[in-house]
Design a protein around this motif. Structure first.
Motif, PDB file in Angstrom:
ATOM      1  N   THR A  37      23.671  99.868  25.165  1.00 19.76           N
ATOM      2  CA  THR A  37      22.564  99.020  25.606  1.00 19.76           C
ATOM      3  C   THR A  37      23.115  97.713  26.160  1.00 19.76           C
ATOM      4  OG1 THR A  37      22.293  98.081  23.383  1.00 19.76           O
ATOM      5  CG2 THR A  37      20.933  99.998  23.953  1.00 19.76           C
ATOM      6  N   TRP A  38      22.323  97.086  26.992  1.00 20.52           N
ATOM      7  CA  TRP A  38      22.690  95.811  27.602  1.00 20.52           C
ATOM      8  C   TRP A  38      21.445  94.942  27.683  1.00 20.52           C
ATOM      9  CZ3 TRP A  38      21.767  93.854  32.851  1.00 20.52           C
ATOM     10  CH2 TRP A  38      22.514  92.701  33.163  1.00 20.52           C
ATOM     11  N   THR A  39      21.596  93.673  27.361  1.00 26.73           N
ATOM     12  CA  THR A  39      20.482  92.732  27.405  1.00 26.73           C
ATOM     13  C   THR A  39      20.546  91.920  28.687  1.00 26.73           C
ATOM     14  OG1 THR A  39      20.469  92.565  24.983  1.00 26.73           O
ATOM     15  CG2 THR A  39      19.309  90.849  26.210  1.00 26.73           C
TER      16      THR A  39
ATOM     17  N   SER B 204      14.890 101.091  30.967  1.00 28.61           N
ATOM     18  CA  SER B 204      14.415  99.885  30.301  1.00 28.61           C
ATOM     19  C   SER B 204      13.718 100.289  29.011  1.00 28.61           C
ATOM     20  CB  SER B 204      13.457  99.098  31.189  1.00 28.61           C
ATOM     21  OG  SER B 204      12.860  98.045  30.442  1.00 28.61           O
TER      22      SER B 204
ATOM     23  N   THR C  99      12.617  98.118  26.877  1.00 28.93           N
ATOM     24  CA  THR C  99      11.528  97.157  26.735  1.00 28.93           C
ATOM     25  C   THR C  99      10.269  97.619  27.453  1.00 28.93           C
ATOM     26  OG1 THR C  99      13.155  95.363  26.607  1.00 28.93           O
ATOM     27  CG2 THR C  99      10.859  94.745  27.095  1.00 28.93           C
TER      28      THR C  99
ATOM     29  N   GLY D 102      16.252  88.890  28.405  1.00 30.43           N
ATOM     30  CA  GLY D 102      15.979  89.480  27.104  1.00 30.43           C
ATOM     31  C   GLY D 102      15.573  90.937  27.151  1.00 30.43           C
ATOM     32  N   GLU D 103      15.334  91.475  28.352  1.00 28.89           N
ATOM     33  CA  GLU D 103      14.950  92.886  28.464  1.00 28.89           C
ATOM     34  C   GLU D 103      16.144  93.769  28.091  1.00 28.89           C
ATOM     35  OE1 GLU D 103      13.231  95.905  31.957  1.00 28.89           O
ATOM     36  OE2 GLU D 103      13.098  93.731  32.196  1.00 28.89           O
ATOM     37  N   THR D 104      15.888  94.812  27.315  1.00 31.32           N
ATOM     38  CA  THR D 104      16.940  95.712  26.869  1.00 31.32           C
ATOM     39  C   THR D 104      17.004  96.934  27.766  1.00 31.32           C
ATOM     40  OG1 THR D 104      16.703  95.025  24.557  1.00 31.32           O
ATOM     41  CG2 THR D 104      17.804  97.130  24.963  1.00 31.32           C
TER      42      THR D 104
END
Length: 455
Positions: A214-216, A241, A243, A291-293
């Motif tokens: 995962t990456w923010t 995504s 999120t 902030g979206e994951t």
């Protein structure tokens, strides 16, 4: 005379802004020498002299070509992939102003080429409409142009040593551009192994192996493009995504037909990889917010082993504070690297095992628990017997980098695919069978066979 000089000076001053517009620079690396039938990594510096890297500070608008040539003649054709196969090129420019978040390969990363780009051309990945607005900043904090670094991994199939140059054609400008950030999104835990990992194999037909991470998202912006680098029994790689509960990119791995050079090249130094992996472009951009994951999943076939596999995304991100959370997807998102001809019948080339190119000789020896030496051009105890559950440890003692890698066998494993000159690597087999090992860097001169018995 003075009026004439004044007129000429006026013309030059008028022409100056035009010279600051988009240029196509042709750059060359220093010469690189490769021994026959090896594939090793070389790192070279590219000086900002206008010959190896841009001399003036400015913005990189795109890469038109990354190719291997054996001459600096303007008309030199790229070396054929069945003679000099590119595993990857990675370009870095460290210390730049505002490099962005960078991702796994760091903020110095600016571009790359993988084996999924057989012709080394990238025209469709950098459209002129994008180049007119965005660019990768190529300027140091003191206002100078940075020194570049190029990492190459090339497989030499000539029966002799070969000298080559990396020719890079870059769209460039000294005019202002909005910053574009190259970001590598993958499992950064694999970085110490050059982003590689092993697919163990041994699964039933149709079984899969996935590598996830995962990456923010660090700031509000838009993804203008994404390229999937994915091989080792690669099926597809997604970027989703979490999120927003939606898939942003889904890249299929395309394999060459039976007559493609990747499938006919001999000797086989590397399992046949994809000839395209999915490269996407959108001028509207995929909206993402701070902030979206995002979750990346690289899916591989697990019926056969695949050592030194990879799966990560190279994204192009720009800032945009006007985006809203989970905003609408772009209507112009499209894949730009679908090859005109490719294999459409599974299981593609997953059953084409890499051979052990050198048959080990000598008597069979039982593993006695001691470390197994790997030196320059040799494995100590080239024919070894062991038992399931015994921990095997290899120790590197040479001056050149070497690896311990399964060419074929019941399960796949490998030490660092970049090679080691010192240190140790251990593996404990849990499945009996014959493990045919090789050094990835010297596959025609180094080998070891380990027969693993249950009791």
């Amino acid at each position: 005379m003075r009026p004439l000089l004044a007129a000429l000076l006026g013309l030059l001053l008028c022409a100056a802004p035009a010279s600051a517009g988009e240029q196509l620079l042709t750059l060359y690396s220093p010469p690189i020498d490769s021994l026959p039938y090896v594939h090793r990594t070389e790192t070279v510096e590219l000086k900002p002299d206008g010959k190896a890297a841009p001399a003036q500070p400015g913005s990189i608008l795109g890469f038109q070509e990354m190719a291997l040539v054996d001459s600096k003649r303007p008309d030199a054709k790229p070396l054929p992939v069945d003679k000099m196969m590119v595993h990857h090129f990675l370009y870095y420019a460290g210390g730049r102003v505002d490099p962005g978040p960078g991702g796994c390969l760091g903020g110095g990363f600016i571009a790359g080429r993988g084996e999924e780009h057989p012709n080394g051309r990238f025209d469709a990945a950098w459209p002129p409409e994008q180049r007119a607005r965005y660019g990768i900043q190529n300027v140091m904090h003191d206002g100078s142009a940075p020194r570049w670094t190029l990492q190459t991994m090339v497989m030499n199939h000539y029966q002799r040593s070969k000298r080559f140059f990396v020719r890079t054609k870059v769209w460039y400008t000294t005019e202002p551009r909005e910053p574009l950030y190259p970001i590598t999104v993958g499992n950064c835990a694999h970085l110490m192994n050059g982003m590689a990992y092993d697919v163990p194999g041994g699964g039933a037909p149709g079984s899969t192996f996935s590598d996830r991470s995962t990456w923010t998202v660090p700031f509000n912006g838009r993804i203008l493009g994404g390229g999937s680098h994915h091989h080792g029994g690669a099926l597809n790689q997604t970027l989703r995504s979490v999120t927003c509960g939606r898939t942003l990119l889904d890249a299929k791995a395309y394999y060459g037909a039976d007559d493609h050079p990747y499938n006919t090249i001999r000797p086989i130094l590397h399992e046949p990889g994809p000839i395209a992996n999915g490269t996407f472009r959108t001028l509207q951009g995929i909206p993402v917010t701070a902030g979206e994951t995002l979750e990346r999943e690289a899916v591989h076939s697990n019926a056969q082993l695949h050592v030194a596999a990879m799966g990560f995304w190279a994204l192009h991100l720009v800032r945009d504070d006007t985006v809203t959370p989970c905003g609408p997807m772009p209507t112009d998102l499209r894949e730009v690297t679908v090859p005109p001809v490719y294999d459409t019948a599974a299981p593609y080339v997953f059953d084409r095992l890499v051979p052990q190119l050198l048959a080990p000789r000598g008597r069979w020896r039982a593993f006695d628990g001691r470390r197994l030496e790997v030196g320059d051009q040799f494995f100590a105890k080239p024919r070894l017997t062991a038992r399931v559950g015994q921990k095997l440890t290899w120790e590197f003692t040479g001056y050149e980098p070497h690896s311990v890698t399964v060419a074929n066998g019941p399960r796949g494993f490998s030490s660092s695919y970049l090679g080691n000159t010192r240190g140790r690597y251990s593996f404990t087999p849990t499945v009996p069978g014959t493990y045919k090992l090789t050094c990835l860097i010297h596959p025609t001169t180094m080998s070891q066979t380990v027969k693993v018995k249950r009791t």
